[in-house]
Scaffold this active site. Sequence first.
Site, PDB file in Angstrom:
ATOM      1  N   ARG A 147      48.249  38.520  24.675  1.00 41.76           N
ATOM      2  CA  ARG A 147      48.112  37.985  26.065  1.00 41.76           C
ATOM      3  C   ARG A 147      49.074  38.822  26.814  1.00 41.76           C
ATOM      4  O   ARG A 147      50.081  39.177  26.958  1.00 41.76           O
ATOM      5  CB  ARG A 147      48.889  36.520  26.068  1.00 41.76           C
ATOM      6  CG  ARG A 147      48.830  36.081  27.504  1.00 41.76           C
ATOM      7  CD  ARG A 147      49.726  34.718  27.734  1.00 41.76           C
ATOM      8  NE  ARG A 147      49.759  34.344  29.096  1.00 41.76           N
ATOM      9  CZ  ARG A 147      50.737  33.741  29.676  1.00 41.76           C
ATOM     10  NH1 ARG A 147      51.903  33.808  29.131  1.00 41.76           N
ATOM     11  NH2 ARG A 147      50.326  33.716  31.088  1.00 41.76           N
ATOM     12  N   GLU A 242      52.365  30.032  35.369  1.00 38.25           N
ATOM     13  CA  GLU A 242      53.620  29.207  35.851  1.00 38.25           C
ATOM     14  C   GLU A 242      53.437  29.050  37.167  1.00 38.25           C
ATOM     15  O   GLU A 242      54.492  29.686  37.849  1.00 38.25           O
ATOM     16  CB  GLU A 242      54.589  29.994  35.125  1.00 38.25           C
ATOM     17  CG  GLU A 242      55.045  30.026  34.052  1.00 38.25           C
ATOM     18  CD  GLU A 242      56.409  30.389  33.566  1.00 38.25           C
ATOM     19  OE1 GLU A 242      57.364  30.776  34.318  1.00 38.25           O
ATOM     20  OE2 GLU A 242      56.802  30.459  32.313  1.00 38.25           O
ATOM     21  N   ASN A 382      54.054  26.970  28.415  1.00 41.11           N
ATOM     22  CA  ASN A 382      55.167  27.983  28.244  1.00 41.11           C
ATOM     23  C   ASN A 382      56.425  27.113  28.075  1.00 41.11           C
ATOM     24  O   ASN A 382      56.860  26.371  29.020  1.00 41.11           O
ATOM     25  CB  ASN A 382      55.469  28.988  29.534  1.00 41.11           C
ATOM     26  CG  ASN A 382      54.127  29.881  29.663  1.00 41.11           C
ATOM     27  OD1 ASN A 382      53.438  29.997  28.823  1.00 41.11           O
ATOM     28  ND2 ASN A 382      54.187  30.688  30.861  1.00 41.11           N
ATOM     29  N   TYR A 384      60.479  26.949  26.527  1.00 45.49           N
ATOM     30  CA  TYR A 384      62.038  27.560  26.413  1.00 45.49           C
ATOM     31  C   TYR A 384      62.748  26.541  25.871  1.00 45.49           C
ATOM     32  O   TYR A 384      63.486  26.731  24.798  1.00 45.49           O
ATOM     33  CB  TYR A 384      62.231  28.372  27.239  1.00 45.49           C
ATOM     34  CG  TYR A 384      61.332  29.477  27.606  1.00 45.49           C
ATOM     35  CD1 TYR A 384      61.677  30.724  27.191  1.00 45.49           C
ATOM     36  CD2 TYR A 384      60.095  29.524  28.292  1.00 45.49           C
ATOM     37  CE1 TYR A 384      60.825  31.849  27.304  1.00 45.49           C
ATOM     38  CE2 TYR A 384      59.326  30.714  28.784  1.00 45.49           C
ATOM     39  CZ  TYR A 384      59.553  31.814  28.076  1.00 45.49           C
ATOM     40  OH  TYR A 384      58.876  32.791  28.373  1.00 45.49           O
ATOM     41  N   GLU A 457      53.918  30.988  25.867  1.00 48.06           N
ATOM     42  CA  GLU A 457      55.162  31.870  25.914  1.00 48.06           C
ATOM     43  C   GLU A 457      56.305  30.844  25.256  1.00 48.06           C
ATOM     44  O   GLU A 457      56.265  29.606  25.223  1.00 48.06           O
ATOM     45  CB  GLU A 457      55.788  31.929  27.401  1.00 48.06           C
ATOM     46  CG  GLU A 457      54.819  32.991  27.913  1.00 48.06           C
ATOM     47  CD  GLU A 457      55.676  33.164  29.389  1.00 48.06           C
ATOM     48  OE1 GLU A 457      56.702  32.817  29.447  1.00 48.06           O
ATOM     49  OE2 GLU A 457      54.753  33.829  30.502  1.00 48.06           O
ATOM     50  N   TRP A 508      57.159  34.964  23.289  1.00 44.43           N
ATOM     51  CA  TRP A 508      57.480  35.963  24.539  1.00 44.43           C
ATOM     52  C   TRP A 508      59.035  36.519  24.162  1.00 44.43           C
ATOM     53  O   TRP A 508      59.943  35.947  23.872  1.00 44.43           O
ATOM     54  CB  TRP A 508      57.799  35.079  25.788  1.00 44.43           C
ATOM     55  CG  TRP A 508      57.993  35.829  26.988  1.00 44.43           C
ATOM     56  CD1 TRP A 508      59.348  36.143  27.406  1.00 44.43           C
ATOM     57  CD2 TRP A 508      57.138  36.456  27.826  1.00 44.43           C
ATOM     58  NE1 TRP A 508      59.223  36.969  28.278  1.00 44.43           N
ATOM     59  CE2 TRP A 508      58.032  37.132  28.882  1.00 44.43           C
ATOM     60  CE3 TRP A 508      55.836  36.457  27.979  1.00 44.43           C
ATOM     61  CZ2 TRP A 508      57.287  37.873  29.944  1.00 44.43           C
ATOM     62  CZ3 TRP A 508      55.207  37.121  28.868  1.00 44.43           C
ATOM     63  CH2 TRP A 508      56.191  37.918  29.922  1.00 44.43           C
ATOM     64  N   GLU A 515      62.968  41.631  33.582  1.00 47.38           N
ATOM     65  CA  GLU A 515      63.052  40.042  33.483  1.00 47.38           C
ATOM     66  C   GLU A 515      63.569  39.541  34.898  1.00 47.38           C
ATOM     67  O   GLU A 515      64.287  38.920  35.142  1.00 47.38           O
ATOM     68  CB  GLU A 515      64.049  39.630  32.566  1.00 47.38           C
ATOM     69  CG  GLU A 515      64.467  38.049  32.538  1.00 47.38           C
ATOM     70  CD  GLU A 515      62.689  37.573  32.215  1.00 47.38           C
ATOM     71  OE1 GLU A 515      62.634  36.342  32.815  1.00 47.38           O
ATOM     72  OE2 GLU A 515      61.964  38.346  31.484  1.00 47.38           O
TER      73      GLU A 515
END
Length: 563
Positions: A147, A242, A382, A384, A457, A508, A515
Site C-alpha cells: 500500500r 485518515e 488504521n 494502533y 495500518e 505500518w 513521521e
Amino acid sequence: MAPLLAAAMNHAAHPVLRSHLGPNNESFSRHHLSSSPQSSKRRFNLSFTPRSARVGNQNGVQLLSPSEIPRRDWFPSDFIFGAATSAYQIEGAWNEDGKGESNWDHFCHNFPERIMDGSNADIGANSYHMYKTDVRLLKEMGMDAYRFSISWPRILPKGTVEGGINQDGIDYYKRLINLLLENGIEPYVTIFHWDVPQALEEKYGGFLDKTQKRIVNDYKNFAKVCFDNFGDKVKNWLTFNEPQTFTSFSYGTGVFAPGRCSPGLDCAIPTGNSLVEPYIAGHNILLAHAEAVDLYNKYYKGENGRIGLAFDVMGRVPYGTSFLDEQAKERSMDINLGWFLEPVVRGDYPFSMRSLARERLPFFSDKQQEKLVGSYNMLGINYYTSIFSKHIDISPKYSPVLNTDDAYASQETYGPDGKPIGPPMGNPWIYLYPEGLKDILMIMKNKYGNPPIYITENGIGDVDTKEKPLPMEAALNDYKRLDYIQRHISTLKESIDLGANVHGYFAWSLLDNFEWYAGYTERYGIVYVDRKNNYTRYMKESAKWLKEFNTAKKPSKKIITPA
C-alpha cells in the site's frame, strides 16, 4: 497516524487534551547487524534469525509461546498480507523531475520549529530513487501487497490538470506498479495521503475552499488522471487516508500542514477557527470522495476494481462503569469513526455530532447524499491503540476549544486504577490492546453492515531523539513490534471467526520514515533505514518473522478480485 500533540497546544489542563500527555507531562506524536553499509546495488540485509530465537523473553518482552504464534494457514489463501507507506514520508525527491511543492514541503521549509527535530522529508527514505530495493524487500518478505500513496503535486505540479500533467511523475508510478506486479505483489493505492499541492493552498485554501466546488473538482480531476494512467493495473483504490486526523490536525490543533488553529492556540498560523475549519475541510473531503467514486463507477467499472477510503480508529473503553461514561465512549466513536463513515453509509453525520456541533457542521444536499451513500466496496481501518473515554457534563462551564471537544468526553490514557489500558509500546501514546481492534471490527459488523475491511495500518514507533538516541542494534531487535504484530494478527483471526469481514492486513510501516511533526524522532518501520549511510535498508526482527510467516506452509496464492 499520530495523536494530538498536546504540548504544542499549551493546553495540558484542557480535559480533552490531558490524555495526550504521559504521566510526566511528556509530549508525543504518533509509526544480522552489519557494521557497514551494503553496496548501492543491494542496500538491505536479509540475514535470518532462527524461529527458536524469537520465543520466551526477549529484551524484556514476553513473546507468545510457539503454539500461540499466528500462522499463515490460519487465513484463507486470498487473505492479503502487506506493508504500507505514504508518498511524502518516504519518497524524497521533493523538487525533482517536475514535482511541484506540497503543503508539507512548504510547512517544513517555512516553519521548521514546528517539527520536533526541525527536519523535513526532502529526502525522506529516498524511496523515489530506491524503489527497486524496496520492492525486492517486499518480495523477500513474501508480501502479497504493498500500500502506497500517489503524490498529487508530483502528478499535477500546480494542482490542476489545466496547469499541466507531469509525465515524469506518471512514469515513476508506472515503473513502481509494473515492478510490483512482476514480483507478484498487488498494489493498493491511496490517492490522497495529506500532501496538498501548495498551489491550491495559495489559490483558494485547499480543502478549506468555501465554494465546495474548486477543491472537489480539482481532486476529482487528479483522481481521473490516476484512474486513466494506472487503472488498468491497479485494482484497489483508497480515495483518502485518515480524513479525521488530517482535518483535526491541519485545521484544529495546527500540528499538521498548513498549521492553522484558532487565535490564542499555539500553531504556525493562529488565524483560523479550530471549531469550524476541520468540519469545512472534512465536508469537502467527503464530497470529493463521492465524486471520485462516482467517476470510477461510471467510467472504470469494467476494470473490476475496489474503491473506498481508510479511517483511523482509536478504540474506546468507558473510563468507569457508569452509563454516562458508556455514552461518552459512544460520542467519542462518533467523532473518531462515524464522522466520515456514517455519511457514506447513511448520508449524514452522526446524530450526536449534529446535536452538539449544530450550525458549525455543514449540511449535504439531496444530490450529494445520493452520491455519498454506498460510495465504497471496501474500507480501510488504521488501528494502533485504544484509550479510556470519560464523560464531561454539557454545561456553560465547559467551552469546546477544538472540534474534537464536541464529543464532550475526555480521552484518558490512565484508568480509575491509575493504570494504562495495556503495556506501553515504545512511543508514549501507543499501548498494547489488540482487543480494541476486535471491538472496532464488531462495530463494523453489527452497526455498519459488515463491509469488506482491510487493516490498512497497524504498528508502533520506537523513539529515536538526540536526547534519547536509539542504537541501531536495539532498533533491529524490535521484539516489542514483533510481539505487537503477532498479537494483532491473532486477534484478526478471532475477529474473522466471529464473523468480521476482513480481507487483509498491512503493517505500518515498510520503512522508517518522516513521521510528520515528529520528524525522524520515531521509527515505525519493519525495515531500518540508515539515513547516515546512504539510506541502507536492514530488516528488523519483525520483518524477518513476517518473512517466515508469509512463506511457511502458505496456501496457494490467490489475489483477491471483487465479488
